[in-house]
Design a protein around this motif. Structure first.
Motif, PDB file in Angstrom:
ATOM      1  N   ASP A  72       0.859  -1.182   0.000  1.00 27.87           N
ATOM      2  CA  ASP A  72       0.000   0.000   0.000  1.00 27.87           C
ATOM      3  C   ASP A  72       0.899   1.237   0.000  1.00 27.87           C
ATOM      4  OD1 ASP A  72      -1.720   2.100   0.470  1.00 27.87           O
ATOM      5  OD2 ASP A  72      -2.727   1.168   2.188  1.00 27.87           O
ATOM      6  N   ALA A  73       0.963   1.932  -1.137  1.00 32.59           N
ATOM      7  CA  ALA A  73       1.863   3.080  -1.278  1.00 32.59           C
ATOM      8  C   ALA A  73       1.451   4.266  -0.420  1.00 32.59           C
ATOM      9  CB  ALA A  73       1.942   3.496  -2.749  1.00 32.59           C
ATOM     10  N   ASP A  74       0.268   4.237   0.143  1.00 32.07           N
ATOM     11  CA  ASP A  74      -0.155   5.328   1.025  1.00 32.07           C
ATOM     12  C   ASP A  74       0.442   5.199   2.430  1.00 32.07           C
ATOM     13  OD1 ASP A  74      -1.664   6.578  -0.910  1.00 32.07           O
ATOM     14  OD2 ASP A  74      -3.477   5.426  -0.431  1.00 32.07           O
ATOM     15  N   LYS A  75       1.053   4.072   2.736  1.00 37.49           N
ATOM     16  CA  LYS A  75       1.628   3.854   4.063  1.00 37.49           C
ATOM     17  C   LYS A  75       3.106   4.259   4.071  1.00 37.49           C
ATOM     18  CE  LYS A  75      -1.322  -0.053   5.489  1.00 37.49           C
ATOM     19  NZ  LYS A  75      -1.295  -1.482   5.895  1.00 37.49           N
ATOM     20  N   ILE A  76       3.410   5.334   4.766  1.00 39.86           N
ATOM     21  CA  ILE A  76       4.805   5.729   4.972  1.00 39.86           C
ATOM     22  C   ILE A  76       5.374   4.859   6.091  1.00 39.86           C
ATOM     23  CG2 ILE A  76       6.357   7.615   5.597  1.00 39.86           C
ATOM     24  CD1 ILE A  76       4.956   7.892   2.865  1.00 39.86           C
ATOM     25  N   ILE A  77       6.574   4.316   5.881  1.00 40.14           N
ATOM     26  CA  ILE A  77       7.087   3.322   6.829  1.00 40.14           C
ATOM     27  C   ILE A  77       8.320   3.790   7.601  1.00 40.14           C
ATOM     28  CG2 ILE A  77       6.146   1.390   5.507  1.00 40.14           C
ATOM     29  CD1 ILE A  77       8.999   0.882   4.466  1.00 40.14           C
ATOM     30  N   SER A  78       8.893   4.952   7.246  1.00 39.68           N
ATOM     31  CA  SER A  78      10.078   5.410   7.986  1.00 39.68           C
ATOM     32  C   SER A  78      10.272   6.898   7.771  1.00 39.68           C
ATOM     33  CB  SER A  78      11.336   4.664   7.521  1.00 39.68           C
ATOM     34  OG  SER A  78      12.485   5.138   8.192  1.00 39.68           O
ATOM     35  N   HIS A  79      10.769   7.563   8.809  1.00 39.05           N
ATOM     36  CA  HIS A  79      11.181   8.959   8.696  1.00 39.05           C
ATOM     37  C   HIS A  79      12.691   9.108   8.846  1.00 39.05           C
ATOM     38  CE1 HIS A  79       6.932  10.654   9.831  1.00 39.05           C
ATOM     39  NE2 HIS A  79       7.014  10.279   8.554  1.00 39.05           N
ATOM     40  N   ALA A  80      13.413   7.996   8.733  1.00 37.45           N
ATOM     41  CA  ALA A  80      14.871   8.021   8.903  1.00 37.45           C
ATOM     42  C   ALA A  80      15.597   8.053   7.571  1.00 37.45           C
ATOM     43  CB  ALA A  80      15.326   6.800   9.704  1.00 37.45           C
ATOM     44  N   TYR A  81      14.872   8.210   6.462  1.00 35.27           N
ATOM     45  CA  TYR A  81      15.476   8.009   5.144  1.00 35.27           C
ATOM     46  C   TYR A  81      14.629   8.720   4.109  1.00 35.27           C
ATOM     47  CZ  TYR A  81      17.080   5.048   1.154  1.00 35.27           C
ATOM     48  OH  TYR A  81      17.588   4.574  -0.025  1.00 35.27           O
ATOM     49  N   ARG A  82      15.313   9.316   3.129  1.00 35.20           N
ATOM     50  CA  ARG A  82      14.610   9.851   1.962  1.00 35.20           C
ATOM     51  C   ARG A  82      15.313   9.384   0.713  1.00 35.20           C
ATOM     52  NH1 ARG A  82      12.084  14.745   4.651  1.00 35.20           N
ATOM     53  NH2 ARG A  82      14.124  15.525   5.264  1.00 35.20           N
ATOM     54  N   ASP A  83      14.541   9.138  -0.328  1.00 31.46           N
ATOM     55  CA  ASP A  83      15.140   8.701  -1.582  1.00 31.46           C
ATOM     56  C   ASP A  83      15.648   9.899  -2.366  1.00 31.46           C
ATOM     57  OD1 ASP A  83      12.927   9.891  -2.846  1.00 31.46           O
ATOM     58  OD2 ASP A  83      11.857   7.996  -3.065  1.00 31.46           O
ATOM     59  N   ALA A  84      16.151   9.664  -3.560  1.00 33.16           N
ATOM     60  CA  ALA A  84      16.753  10.723  -4.356  1.00 33.16           C
ATOM     61  C   ALA A  84      15.749  11.801  -4.745  1.00 33.16           C
ATOM     62  CB  ALA A  84      17.390  10.122  -5.617  1.00 33.16           C
ATOM     63  N   ASP A  85      14.472  11.496  -4.692  1.00 36.28           N
ATOM     64  CA  ASP A  85      13.445  12.487  -4.989  1.00 36.28           C
ATOM     65  C   ASP A  85      12.989  13.247  -3.748  1.00 36.28           C
ATOM     66  OD1 ASP A  85      13.369  11.809  -7.725  1.00 36.28           O
ATOM     67  OD2 ASP A  85      12.036  10.114  -7.294  1.00 36.28           O
ATOM     68  N   GLY A  86      13.586  12.905  -2.596  1.00 40.01           N
ATOM     69  CA  GLY A  86      13.232  13.597  -1.365  1.00 40.01           C
ATOM     70  C   GLY A  86      12.039  13.014  -0.652  1.00 40.01           C
ATOM     71  N   ASP A  87      11.610  11.809  -1.027  1.00 42.74           N
ATOM     72  CA  ASP A  87      10.415  11.201  -0.436  1.00 42.74           C
ATOM     73  C   ASP A  87      10.786  10.167   0.624  1.00 42.74           C
ATOM     74  OD1 ASP A  87       8.743  12.623  -2.192  1.00 42.74           O
ATOM     75  OD2 ASP A  87       8.990  11.097  -3.759  1.00 42.74           O
ATOM     76  N   TYR A  88       9.958  10.090   1.675  1.00 46.59           N
ATOM     77  CA  TYR A  88      10.100   9.011   2.650  1.00 46.59           C
ATOM     78  C   TYR A  88       9.691   7.695   1.991  1.00 46.59           C
ATOM     79  CZ  TYR A  88      10.385  12.517   6.412  1.00 46.59           C
ATOM     80  OH  TYR A  88      10.752  13.548   7.224  1.00 46.59           O
TER      81      TYR A  88
END
Length: 992
Positions: free
Chosen positions: A824-840
């Motif tokens: 489920d892409a609506d579930k954010i699973i971490s605030h310790a990391y962001r990808d190259a696009d700046g997304d959690y």
């Protein structure tokens, strides 16, 4: 913030800018004596065009400026650099690897960070060097030094970030976040939680309910319980203080689903026994056997017949001595046990909750049971608010470290009132440890005596305060999990202790009125002559020397073989000598900068750059000299007067730095030292009179508890040193746990089977103690995440490569055990990391919403780091384990005054200080030749063995590092080849 933006942050401002610039333009070349042979067929030979392109990339990299430390933990470095940086430091090879965009850190592809194949052969050949002359060394036109120093900079930047984002103390975290009296929490150096409580025996001695300050006898040496290492925080690091954490408190105990993030990450898929730990052990950890009848579940054949055989995957550059060394170390650093046990209140089933047929097929046992972990605090933690954000004050549960956290050889000398009763002193010379000789031992420096019967009542005459399971073992302070290898090292360092006492007595007899160097804080100016040193003072000085030698061996010998490449050789040696130990002006400049940073109340100044700048003069001995124009860290004496004074607490204590958080080991550090695959099922016994022959195969199982002392005494230290020194240990990888460890007798527990699967217990303990699962564990430490179990397959290997096929098998088994779910892409699973696009990251980890994805988030941490398929050259451990090491290995030096400002003759004696600096009493002895291009002293462990087991002299002569298999040819430059050295061609280990 994206990864690329991090690498193009503005040049850092402040008083350290010059020092950091020096890190860029001054090579660490003084450690390298001679360029290794460049004739490796796979060495890099870039064209003129490629060379020019790499130099232009260097120019662009420098123009973009130095990276800044981010303010948000999610925007960390991740070990990933920009294309120009990779190109500058490693040429086309590094650039191509960078463009594959795999999870693993980039520096391992830089020039000269591997074996000779990784070097730029054009520079080694000399044609490029002849064109640029000395300029190449001054401005880093030398591509090999550029690669090595680039790796060191990446590693140092990781350490800076780890210090900033990964310190979570269970007793002081509120102050760390909120600060105190206007000072940032990260600059605090004193905490009320580190005061001695009123019921402590030393409470009044340190000041009672007033300002506490250790003084007098409490500061002269390492105390039994570890108090007063820090004069103003007497409880820090003491026995029975809380383990810390390196991960955010709200991310601990993920199975409990305490937060929305952990619930989104794991759903309801986890609990203490799910997935089943014995199933994980049998499917992912077990060593497959080609001839099971010759292995016999790790028990070998009758009479220790040499025809016995247990398959295991072997590391070519690490020996069995190294496997037992780390067990010897961990006994000093941490323990969750009390009297050898966990919670005695009851037993918990240890898994194998499977249908009978499936359990039988796996070989697991439903009747196994274990004692739950002892818990210090399990009530709901307090919370607090700071700048609009709510924090937990501690982890959901906490646990006590029942031994001292200091590197103080407490496993030898004791850590509380009970353990010290197990330590036997020589009644004829109380400065020595008791080592009775054995008849028939030609090379006998004595062996530790055995324990008497356990004390069953208040009458302690003729008995020892031990668990009944320890009966018959060698008498020492920490006797739990006693093995043959641990017994070996205990005996060796007991002999080293006595060797120091003997050398001191010899010097005292020759010069009784000379200054011993030792001082009494009660009369700090009064000289203590050799003849005046008491037995107890000498015993305690010997303990300091032995502890420091152990720390030195671990830092510059064991670790440099565990992580066998040039960047780590330089980095670990820098802890002791400093990177710039031959650049006096640079060292002095960095020392003055350190003085200012330590006094700063700006957390970015005081912590973020302190770590990297300390690499200049080195950590060991920081603050052990004081001069008027550079009051803390300068080590350049010259004609100036050293003002250091034992009467000044700021001098005694002033070289330490805790970075705002009291020192103790974190639970996550314990996790990465679950290294059971290192130990073979069968130990290959050799005889010093015929070293090439394996004349017996002894089950490691027989070397447990009292059996360890039996075997050690039967064969002697010399033959066991030879045997463990020549045998390779096991690779840290899946499918390589010893069969004996899965079937270990634990009769004292009283379980149905009387046995326990230790590999499964490793999984259980991490879950009990709230260690995050592998993916979040990596995020918390600033590493890239995995997106599926297929990330554990090295796709650069050919499809028919045996290693790739092994990885594919294990990935399929992980998927079978841990399962899959519809994401489920609506579930954010971490605030310790962001990808190259700046997304959690979300539950789909980059896969399309609503698709079936692997439950990679549920993967147990130990399983994950054993599965990592890509590691830097010569790394026996994974990069996940290593990043934990980067932080904690340096902190245990930074925080210990006996390795920093109190590393002085006033504590160690003149003889002891020189003994540690020179690896013995007779000055520095240099190794023949230049191993891996370095002119270096004979290693400290080699010197220890030469002193304590002198019959090993001929065998040790060609050995450079005691933890490298003794008969292996090390080659020219960090070779991992399994080939015999000259004279060992007939060794059974090399004969097909």
């Amino acid at each position: 913030m994206s990864i690329s933006r991090l690498d193009r942050s503005p040049v850092c401002r402040g008083p350290w800018r010059l020092a950091l610039a020096l890190l860029l333009v001054l090579p660490a070349a003084p450690l390298m004596a001679d360029a290794p042979s460049p004739d490796h067929p796979e060495a890099d030979r870039p064209s003129w065009l490629d060379t020019w392109a790499a130099l232009r990339a260097c120019k662009r990299m420098v123009a973009s400026g130095l990276r800044e430390v981010p303010d948000d933990r999610a925007d960390r470095f991740l070990g990933k650099v920009e294309e120009d940086t990779a190109h500058c430091r490693g040429g086309q090879r590094a650039l191509e690897a960078h463009r594959r965009d795999r999870p693993w850190v980039d520096w391992q592809t830089y020039w000269a960070t591997g074996d000779a194949a990784s070097r730029n052969a054009n520079y080694d050949d000399g044609w490029l060097r002849s064109l640029v002359g000395d300029l190449g060394e001054r401005v880093h036109l030398n591509p090999n030094d550029r690669g090595i120093d680039g790796a060191l900079m990446d590693l140092e930047f990781q350490r800076i970030e780890l210090i900033k984002f990964n310190l979570f103390d269970n007793a002081t975290y509120r102050e760390y976040v909120q600060g105190r009296d206007g000072a940032p929490g990260t600059t605090l150096t004193r905490w009320d939680a580190m005061r001695l409580p009123p019921d402590h025996p030393a409470y009044e001695a340190v000041g009672g309910d007033g300002e506490q300050l250790c003084q007098g006898e409490l500061i002269r040496h390492r105390t039994l319980t570890g108090i007063c290492n820090d004069l103003r925080n007497p409880l820090m690091g003491a026995s029975d203080t809380r383990f810390a954490r390196n991960v955010a408190f709200d991310e601990t105990f993920p199975a409990a689903g305490h937060t929305a993030l952990t619930r989104a990450r794991h759903g309801e898929r986890l609990d203490l026994m799910t997935p089943d730990p014995q199933r994980i052990s049998r499917r992912l950890f077990s060593r497959a056997q080609s001839r099971p009848e010759l292995c016999n579940e790790g028990r070998g054949l009758d009479g220790h017949a040499p025809e016995a055989h247990c398959d295991y995957r072997k590391a070519p550059f690490f020996n069995v001595l190294a496997a037992f060394w780390i067990q010897f170390m961990t006994h000093d650093w941490f323990s969750h046990l009390e009297g050898g046990e966990n919670d005695r209140a009851g037993l918990h089933p240890a898994g194998c909750d499977l249908p009978e047929e499936q359990a039988a097929a796996l070989g697991c046992r439903p009747g196994d049971a274990f004692q739950p972990s002892l818990v210090a605090q399990d009530e709901a933690p307090e919370t607090f608010e700071h700048r609009g954000q709510r924090y937990q004050a501690r982890a959901h549960r906490t646990f006590d470290n029942t031994v001292t956290a200091w590197w103080d050889a407490s496993q030898l000398y004791g850590y509380d009132a009970t353990s010290v009763q197990r330590v036997k002193r020589d009644p004829e010379d109380p400065a020595k440890l008791l080592l009775p000789p054995l008849s028939g031992q030609a090379d006998d420096g004595g062996y530790l005596p055995r324990f008497g019967p356990p004390c069953a009542s208040a009458d302690t005459r003729g008995c020892d305060p031990i668990h009944p399971a320890w009966s018959g073992q060698a008498a020492t302070a920490f006797p739990d999990n006693w093995t043959l290898g641990v017994a070996f090292f205990h005996n060796v360092f007991a002999r080293e202790h006595n060797a120091f006492v003997e050398a001191f007595r010899t010097r005292a007899a020759a010069t009784p009125d000379a200054d011993s160097g030792l001082r009494d804080p009660a009369a700090p100016e009064a000289v203590i002559r050799y003849a005046e040193v008491t037995d107890e003072e000498l015993f305690q000085a010997a303990r300091l020397v032995v502890s420091a030698m152990i720390a030195k061996i671990h830092t510059i010998e064991w670790t440099t073989q565990l992580l066998y490449d040039e960047p780590l050789y330089r980095g670990m040696n820098a802890n002791w000598k400093g990177l710039f130990h031959e650049h006096d002006l640079v060292e002095e400049a960095l020392s003055r900068v350190l003085d200012r940073l330590r006094a700063s109340d700006d957390d970015r100044h005081a912590n973020a750059w302190y770590s990297v700048l300390a690499a200049g003069p080195g950590i060991f001995g920081l603050g052990s000299e004081r001069y008027a124009d550079a009051p803390v860290f300068t080590s350049l004496g010259g004609e100036r007067e050293d003002l250091w004074s034992l009467a000044n607490p700021d001098h005694v204590n002033g070289g330490t730095n805790h970075f705002g958080s009291p020192f103790n080991f974190p639970e996550e550090f314990v996790t990465v030292y679950r290294l059971h695959p290192l130990v073979p099922d069968l130990l290959e016994l050799r005889d010093l009179a015929d070293p090439d022959r394996i004349h017996a195969k002894v089950p490691a199982l027989e070397g447990f508890r009292a059996g360890a002392s039996d075997l050690l005494r039967q064969e002697g230290l010399a033959d066991w040193a030879l045997s463990m020194g020549r045998q390779r240990l096991g690779l840290l990888t899946l499918g390589n746990h010893g069969r004996f460890l899965q079937n270990l007798a634990m009769g004292h527990l009283g379980s149905e089977t009387g046995r326990l699967d230790i590999a499964a217990l490793d999984i259980i303990r991490d879950r009990e103690r709230g260690v995050p699962r592998f993916n979040e564990y990596r995020r918390q430490y600033g590493l890239r995440q995995m997106t599926s179990f297929d990330d554990f397959i090295d796709t650069t290997l050919p499809t028919d490569h045996p290693e790739r096929q092994h990885q594919e098998t294990m990935a399929a088994r992980m998927r079978e055990i841990y399962g899959q779910h519809v994401c489920d892409a609506d579930k954010i699973i971490s605030h310790a990391y962001r990808d190259a696009d700046g997304d959690y990251p979300d539950d789909c980890l980059g896969h399309p919403d609503g698709t079936l994805v692997d439950n990679v988030e549920d993967l147990d941490t130990v399983v994950g780091w054993l599965a990592e398929p890509v590691r830097p050259h010569g790394y026996a451990i994974s990069e996940t384990q290593f990043v934990v090491f980067i932080l904690n290995a340096s902190r245990r030096l930074f925080s210990d005054r006996f390795f920093t400002s109190s590393f002085r003759p006033e504590f160690y004696t003149h003889l002891g200080h020189d003994w540690v600096m020179h690896n013995g009493p007779d000055g520095m002895v240099m190794e023949d030749g230049a191993p891996n291009g370095h002119r270096q002293p004979v290693s400290p462990m080699k010197r220890v063995l030469q002193r304590t087991v002198p019959s090993l002299a001929a065998e040790l002569d060609p050995v450079v590092n005691v933890f490298d298999p003794w008969a292996r040819d090390r080659g020219d430059y960090y070779s991992l080849d399994w080939t015999p050295r000259p004279g060992a061609e007939a060794d059974d280990a090399f004969v097909p």
